[in-house]
Scaffold this motif. Structure first.
Motif, PDB file in Angstrom:
ATOM      1  N   ILE A 131      38.621  41.959  45.185  1.00 24.65           N
ATOM      2  CA  ILE A 131      38.770  42.272  43.762  1.00 24.65           C
ATOM      3  C   ILE A 131      38.148  43.644  43.463  1.00 24.65           C
ATOM      4  O   ILE A 131      38.760  44.482  42.797  1.00 24.65           O
ATOM      5  CB  ILE A 131      38.112  41.184  42.880  1.00 24.65           C
ATOM      6  CG1 ILE A 131      38.837  39.849  43.022  1.00 24.65           C
ATOM      7  CG2 ILE A 131      38.022  41.631  41.417  1.00 24.65           C
ATOM      8  CD1 ILE A 131      40.181  39.773  42.360  1.00 24.65           C
ATOM      9  N   VAL A 132      36.954  43.875  43.978  1.00 24.01           N
ATOM     10  CA  VAL A 132      36.250  45.134  43.718  1.00 24.01           C
ATOM     11  C   VAL A 132      36.980  46.320  44.343  1.00 24.01           C
ATOM     12  O   VAL A 132      37.139  47.365  43.712  1.00 24.01           O
ATOM     13  CB  VAL A 132      34.785  45.060  44.227  1.00 24.01           C
ATOM     14  CG1 VAL A 132      34.123  46.431  44.217  1.00 24.01           C
ATOM     15  CG2 VAL A 132      33.986  44.075  43.396  1.00 24.01           C
ATOM     16  N   GLU A 133      37.442  46.163  45.564  1.00 25.87           N
ATOM     17  CA  GLU A 133      38.039  47.288  46.289  1.00 25.87           C
ATOM     18  C   GLU A 133      39.507  47.546  45.964  1.00 25.87           C
ATOM     19  O   GLU A 133      39.964  48.685  46.023  1.00 25.87           O
ATOM     20  CB  GLU A 133      37.889  47.077  47.797  1.00 25.87           C
ATOM     21  CG  GLU A 133      36.452  47.165  48.269  1.00 25.87           C
ATOM     22  CD  GLU A 133      36.290  46.903  49.752  1.00 25.87           C
ATOM     23  OE1 GLU A 133      37.298  46.571  50.433  1.00 25.87           O
ATOM     24  OE2 GLU A 133      35.159  47.028  50.239  1.00 25.87           O
ATOM     25  N   ALA A 134      40.256  46.498  45.628  1.00 28.16           N
ATOM     26  CA  ALA A 134      41.706  46.651  45.493  1.00 28.16           C
ATOM     27  C   ALA A 134      42.226  46.606  44.060  1.00 28.16           C
ATOM     28  O   ALA A 134      43.403  46.849  43.842  1.00 28.16           O
ATOM     29  CB  ALA A 134      42.414  45.571  46.322  1.00 28.16           C
ATOM     30  N   THR A 135      41.367  46.282  43.105  1.00 22.39           N
ATOM     31  CA  THR A 135      41.821  46.186  41.719  1.00 22.39           C
ATOM     32  C   THR A 135      40.837  46.904  40.802  1.00 22.39           C
ATOM     33  O   THR A 135      39.799  47.377  41.245  1.00 22.39           O
ATOM     34  CB  THR A 135      41.949  44.709  41.254  1.00 22.39           C
ATOM     35  OG1 THR A 135      40.645  44.180  40.978  1.00 22.39           O
ATOM     36  CG2 THR A 135      42.653  43.854  42.284  1.00 22.39           C
ATOM     37  N   SER A 136      41.172  46.927  39.521  1.00 25.79           N
ATOM     38  CA  SER A 136      40.282  47.497  38.508  1.00 25.79           C
ATOM     39  C   SER A 136      39.688  46.417  37.618  1.00 25.79           C
ATOM     40  O   SER A 136      39.075  46.725  36.587  1.00 25.79           O
ATOM     41  CB  SER A 136      41.055  48.494  37.635  1.00 25.79           C
ATOM     42  OG  SER A 136      41.557  49.547  38.424  1.00 25.79           O
ATOM     43  N   ILE A 137      39.880  45.149  37.984  1.00 19.31           N
ATOM     44  CA  ILE A 137      39.343  44.028  37.208  1.00 19.31           C
ATOM     45  C   ILE A 137      37.847  44.243  37.010  1.00 19.31           C
ATOM     46  O   ILE A 137      37.137  44.585  37.954  1.00 19.31           O
ATOM     47  CB  ILE A 137      39.630  42.683  37.919  1.00 19.31           C
ATOM     48  CG1 ILE A 137      41.124  42.378  37.939  1.00 19.31           C
ATOM     49  CG2 ILE A 137      38.833  41.534  37.301  1.00 19.31           C
ATOM     50  CD1 ILE A 137      41.741  42.090  36.591  1.00 19.31           C
ATOM     51  N   LYS A 138      37.375  44.037  35.792  1.00 16.03           N
ATOM     52  CA  LYS A 138      35.963  44.265  35.477  1.00 16.03           C
ATOM     53  C   LYS A 138      35.200  42.984  35.162  1.00 16.03           C
ATOM     54  O   LYS A 138      33.968  42.989  35.154  1.00 16.03           O
ATOM     55  CB  LYS A 138      35.819  45.221  34.285  1.00 16.03           C
ATOM     56  CG  LYS A 138      36.312  46.609  34.581  1.00 16.03           C
ATOM     57  CD  LYS A 138      35.508  47.233  35.708  1.00 16.03           C
ATOM     58  CE  LYS A 138      36.015  48.623  36.019  1.00 16.03           C
ATOM     59  NZ  LYS A 138      35.635  49.067  37.342  1.00 16.03           N
ATOM     60  N   ARG A 139      35.924  41.902  34.869  1.00 20.56           N
ATOM     61  CA  ARG A 139      35.240  40.649  34.519  1.00 20.56           C
ATOM     62  C   ARG A 139      35.929  39.481  35.198  1.00 20.56           C
ATOM     63  O   ARG A 139      37.164  39.453  35.306  1.00 20.56           O
ATOM     64  CB  ARG A 139      35.256  40.459  33.004  1.00 20.56           C
ATOM     65  CG  ARG A 139      34.497  41.527  32.265  1.00 20.56           C
ATOM     66  CD  ARG A 139      34.602  41.316  30.759  1.00 20.56           C
ATOM     67  NE  ARG A 139      35.971  41.006  30.373  1.00 20.56           N
ATOM     68  CZ  ARG A 139      36.751  41.793  29.646  1.00 20.56           C
ATOM     69  NH1 ARG A 139      36.326  42.924  29.196  1.00 20.56           N
ATOM     70  NH2 ARG A 139      37.973  41.432  29.335  1.00 20.56           N
ATOM     71  N   ILE A 140      35.121  38.517  35.596  1.00 18.03           N
ATOM     72  CA  ILE A 140      35.635  37.262  36.146  1.00 18.03           C
ATOM     73  C   ILE A 140      34.914  36.135  35.426  1.00 18.03           C
ATOM     74  O   ILE A 140      33.682  36.160  35.296  1.00 18.03           O
ATOM     75  CB  ILE A 140      35.399  37.159  37.672  1.00 18.03           C
ATOM     76  CG1 ILE A 140      36.084  38.308  38.407  1.00 18.03           C
ATOM     77  CG2 ILE A 140      35.891  35.810  38.191  1.00 18.03           C
ATOM     78  CD1 ILE A 140      35.773  38.365  39.895  1.00 18.03           C
TER      79      ILE A 140
END
Length: 126
Positions: free
Chosen positions: A41-50
């Motif tokens: 998630i951290v390396e391949a996306t820009s998602i900031k919250r889970i």
């Protein structure tokens, strides 16, 4: 719109990564999220919250905490746990507010046949 995520598709994580990346700095809601997917998630996306479930992730939360403290660039993401018993469905809430629903948890992708759908705006708002 509907995207099929088949365990027979060797590019199933590519499809999922593209859908997550399209959400920009949005949020992944997955009550059963596992720490082993945090690096991806951290390396391949820009998602900031889970958002995860306290009940469903009781054993996983300490592992997620260690991962957040040790993975490079993990300071860019926030993981919260809720005790709301109604949290069950998995979804991606994009930075622009659009919603995609996922038929299984991230840890089930590639193991189970599932789909991602973009619900009608009235359903997404709910």
């Amino acid at each position: 719109m509907r995207w099929s995520l088949s365990p027979d598709d060797p590019l199933v994580y590519t499809v999922l990564t593209r859908r997550l990346a399209a959400a920009g700095e949005g949020m992944l809601v997955d009550p059963y999220f596992k720490a082993e997917y945090l690096r991806w998630i951290v390396e391949a996306t820009s998602i900031k919250r889970i958002l995860i479930s306290k009940k469903a992730s009781a054993k996983e939360r300490p592992i997620i905490s260690v991962a957040l403290g040790t993975l490079p660039n993990s300071h860019t993401i926030e993981v919260r746990a809720t005790d709301d018993a109604n949290l069950h469905d998995r979804r991606i809430i994009a930075a622009d507010g659009s919603v995609q629903m996922i038929g299984t948890s991230i840890n089930g992708i590639g193991r189970h046949e599932t789909s991602m759908i973009s619900p009608e705006p009235a359903i997404a708002k709910a």
